[in-house]
Design a protein around this motif. Structure first.
Motif, PDB file in Angstrom:
ATOM      1  N   ALA A  12       0.803  -1.220   0.000  1.00 34.31           N
ATOM      2  CA  ALA A  12       0.000   0.000   0.000  1.00 34.31           C
ATOM      3  C   ALA A  12       0.836   1.270   0.000  1.00 34.31           C
ATOM      4  O   ALA A  12       0.342   2.340  -0.341  1.00 34.31           O
ATOM      5  N   ALA A  13       2.103   1.185   0.346  1.00 39.85           N
ATOM      6  CA  ALA A  13       2.972   2.356   0.369  1.00 39.85           C
ATOM      7  C   ALA A  13       3.479   2.748  -1.017  1.00 39.85           C
ATOM      8  O   ALA A  13       4.057   3.812  -1.179  1.00 39.85           O
ATOM      9  N   PHE A  14       3.249   1.916  -2.023  1.00 37.73           N
ATOM     10  CA  PHE A  14       3.764   2.182  -3.372  1.00 37.73           C
ATOM     11  C   PHE A  14       3.193   3.475  -3.935  1.00 37.73           C
ATOM     12  O   PHE A  14       1.990   3.701  -3.896  1.00 37.73           O
ATOM     13  N   ARG A  15       4.077   4.335  -4.443  1.00 36.21           N
ATOM     14  CA  ARG A  15       3.669   5.583  -5.081  1.00 36.21           C
ATOM     15  C   ARG A  15       4.529   5.805  -6.324  1.00 36.21           C
ATOM     16  O   ARG A  15       5.656   5.317  -6.414  1.00 36.21           O
ATOM     17  N   ILE A  16       3.996   6.562  -7.268  1.00 35.47           N
ATOM     18  CA  ILE A  16       4.692   6.865  -8.516  1.00 35.47           C
ATOM     19  C   ILE A  16       5.101   8.327  -8.506  1.00 35.47           C
ATOM     20  O   ILE A  16       4.258   9.214  -8.364  1.00 35.47           O
ATOM     21  N   ALA A  17       6.401   8.578  -8.682  1.00 34.85           N
ATOM     22  CA  ALA A  17       6.916   9.947  -8.703  1.00 34.85           C
ATOM     23  C   ALA A  17       7.177  10.414 -10.132  1.00 34.85           C
ATOM     24  O   ALA A  17       7.067  11.603 -10.435  1.00 34.85           O
ATOM     25  N   GLU A  18       7.521   9.497 -11.013  1.00 32.99           N
ATOM     26  CA  GLU A  18       7.829   9.807 -12.404  1.00 32.99           C
ATOM     27  C   GLU A  18       7.718   8.513 -13.176  1.00 32.99           C
ATOM     28  O   GLU A  18       7.957   7.440 -12.633  1.00 32.99           O
ATOM     29  N   ILE A  19       7.361   8.604 -14.465  1.00 30.57           N
ATOM     30  CA  ILE A  19       7.180   7.374 -15.221  1.00 30.57           C
ATOM     31  C   ILE A  19       7.598   7.580 -16.674  1.00 30.57           C
ATOM     32  O   ILE A  19       7.474   8.677 -17.207  1.00 30.57           O
ATOM     33  N   ALA A  20       8.128   6.526 -17.274  1.00 28.08           N
ATOM     34  CA  ALA A  20       8.481   6.537 -18.694  1.00 28.08           C
ATOM     35  C   ALA A  20       7.782   5.361 -19.363  1.00 28.08           C
ATOM     36  O   ALA A  20       7.727   4.264 -18.810  1.00 28.08           O
ATOM     37  N   VAL A  21       7.230   5.611 -20.531  1.00 29.34           N
ATOM     38  CA  VAL A  21       6.547   4.589 -21.314  1.00 29.34           C
ATOM     39  C   VAL A  21       7.357   4.399 -22.592  1.00 29.34           C
ATOM     40  O   VAL A  21       7.789   5.373 -23.211  1.00 29.34           O
ATOM     41  N   TRP A  22       7.579   3.150 -22.975  1.00 29.21           N
ATOM     42  CA  TRP A  22       8.344   2.897 -24.185  1.00 29.21           C
ATOM     43  C   TRP A  22       7.699   1.740 -24.919  1.00 29.21           C
ATOM     44  O   TRP A  22       7.343   0.739 -24.310  1.00 29.21           O
ATOM     45  N   ALA A  23       7.534   1.883 -26.217  1.00 32.96           N
ATOM     46  CA  ALA A  23       6.921   0.829 -27.021  1.00 32.96           C
ATOM     47  C   ALA A  23       7.700   0.663 -28.325  1.00 32.96           C
ATOM     48  O   ALA A  23       8.143   1.647 -28.922  1.00 32.96           O
ATOM     49  N   THR A  24       7.871  -0.589 -28.748  1.00 39.50           N
ATOM     50  CA  THR A  24       8.540  -0.876 -30.012  1.00 39.50           C
ATOM     51  C   THR A  24       7.698  -1.868 -30.810  1.00 39.50           C
ATOM     52  O   THR A  24       6.899  -2.620 -30.248  1.00 39.50           O
ATOM     53  N   ASP A  25       7.892  -1.842 -32.132  1.00 38.83           N
ATOM     54  CA  ASP A  25       7.213  -2.833 -32.957  1.00 38.83           C
ATOM     55  C   ASP A  25       8.066  -4.107 -32.992  1.00 38.83           C
ATOM     56  O   ASP A  25       9.099  -4.197 -32.326  1.00 38.83           O
ATOM     57  N   ARG A  26       7.643  -5.072 -33.766  1.00 34.61           N
ATOM     58  CA  ARG A  26       8.350  -6.368 -33.804  1.00 34.61           C
ATOM     59  C   ARG A  26       9.773  -6.260 -34.337  1.00 34.61           C
ATOM     60  O   ARG A  26      10.598  -7.107 -34.070  1.00 34.61           O
ATOM     61  N   LYS A  27      10.025  -5.206 -35.088  1.00 32.51           N
ATOM     62  CA  LYS A  27      11.364  -5.011 -35.646  1.00 32.51           C
ATOM     63  C   LYS A  27      12.242  -4.159 -34.741  1.00 32.51           C
ATOM     64  O   LYS A  27      13.386  -3.884 -35.051  1.00 32.51           O
ATOM     65  N   GLY A  28      11.681  -3.707 -33.616  1.00 35.02           N
ATOM     66  CA  GLY A  28      12.449  -2.904 -32.679  1.00 35.02           C
ATOM     67  C   GLY A  28      12.346  -1.406 -32.900  1.00 35.02           C
ATOM     68  O   GLY A  28      12.987  -0.641 -32.196  1.00 35.02           O
ATOM     69  N   ALA A  29      11.553  -0.976 -33.892  1.00 32.56           N
ATOM     70  CA  ALA A  29      11.379   0.456 -34.138  1.00 32.56           C
ATOM     71  C   ALA A  29      10.494   1.051 -33.045  1.00 32.56           C
ATOM     72  O   ALA A  29       9.492   0.456 -32.648  1.00 32.56           O
ATOM     73  N   VAL A  30      10.876   2.214 -32.558  1.00 32.71           N
ATOM     74  CA  VAL A  30      10.125   2.879 -31.491  1.00 32.71           C
ATOM     75  C   VAL A  30       8.795   3.384 -32.029  1.00 32.71           C
ATOM     76  O   VAL A  30       8.722   3.961 -33.112  1.00 32.71           O
ATOM     77  N   LEU A  31       7.740   3.150 -31.253  1.00 31.52           N
ATOM     78  CA  LEU A  31       6.396   3.601 -31.627  1.00 31.52           C
ATOM     79  C   LEU A  31       5.993   4.803 -30.788  1.00 31.52           C
ATOM     80  O   LEU A  31       6.336   4.875 -29.606  1.00 31.52           O
TER      81      LEU A  31
END
Length: 85
Positions: A12-31
């Motif tokens: 219950a103490a878990f909190r988020i201070a900053e976050i990064a989202v990263w997604a790639t396609d099957r070939k590794g290209a960033v989406l």
């Protein structure tokens, strides 16, 4: 999944201070991808002081940073539990 893993690890103490989202396609290209609506709400519920910078890839190889309030302007607020006196 990352948010659930954090809650499971820290409880219950878990909190988020900053976050990064990263997604790639099957070939590794960033989406270009920002957090989905469900993740935005969970980030809101676990945010430190209600403010969380969110970093995510955008078109043309840029990385964008947005405040949670920009991505989720009308967040749902859970009501406080009523206590019996």
């Amino acid at each position: 999944s990352a948010i659930a893993a954090g809650v499971q690890a820290e409880g219950a103490a878990f909190r988020i201070a900053e976050i990064a989202v990263w997604a790639t396609d099957r070939k590794g290209a960033v989406l270009a991808a920002s957090p989905c609506g469900g993740c935005r709400q969970r980030i809101h519920e676990l945010a430190v002081d209600g403010r969380v910078p969110i970093h995510f890839p955008w078109q043309g190889g840029d990385v964008r940073t947005a405040a949670l309030e920009e991505l989720l302007p009308y967040a749902f607020f859970l009501p406080s539990p009523r206590r019996n006196a």
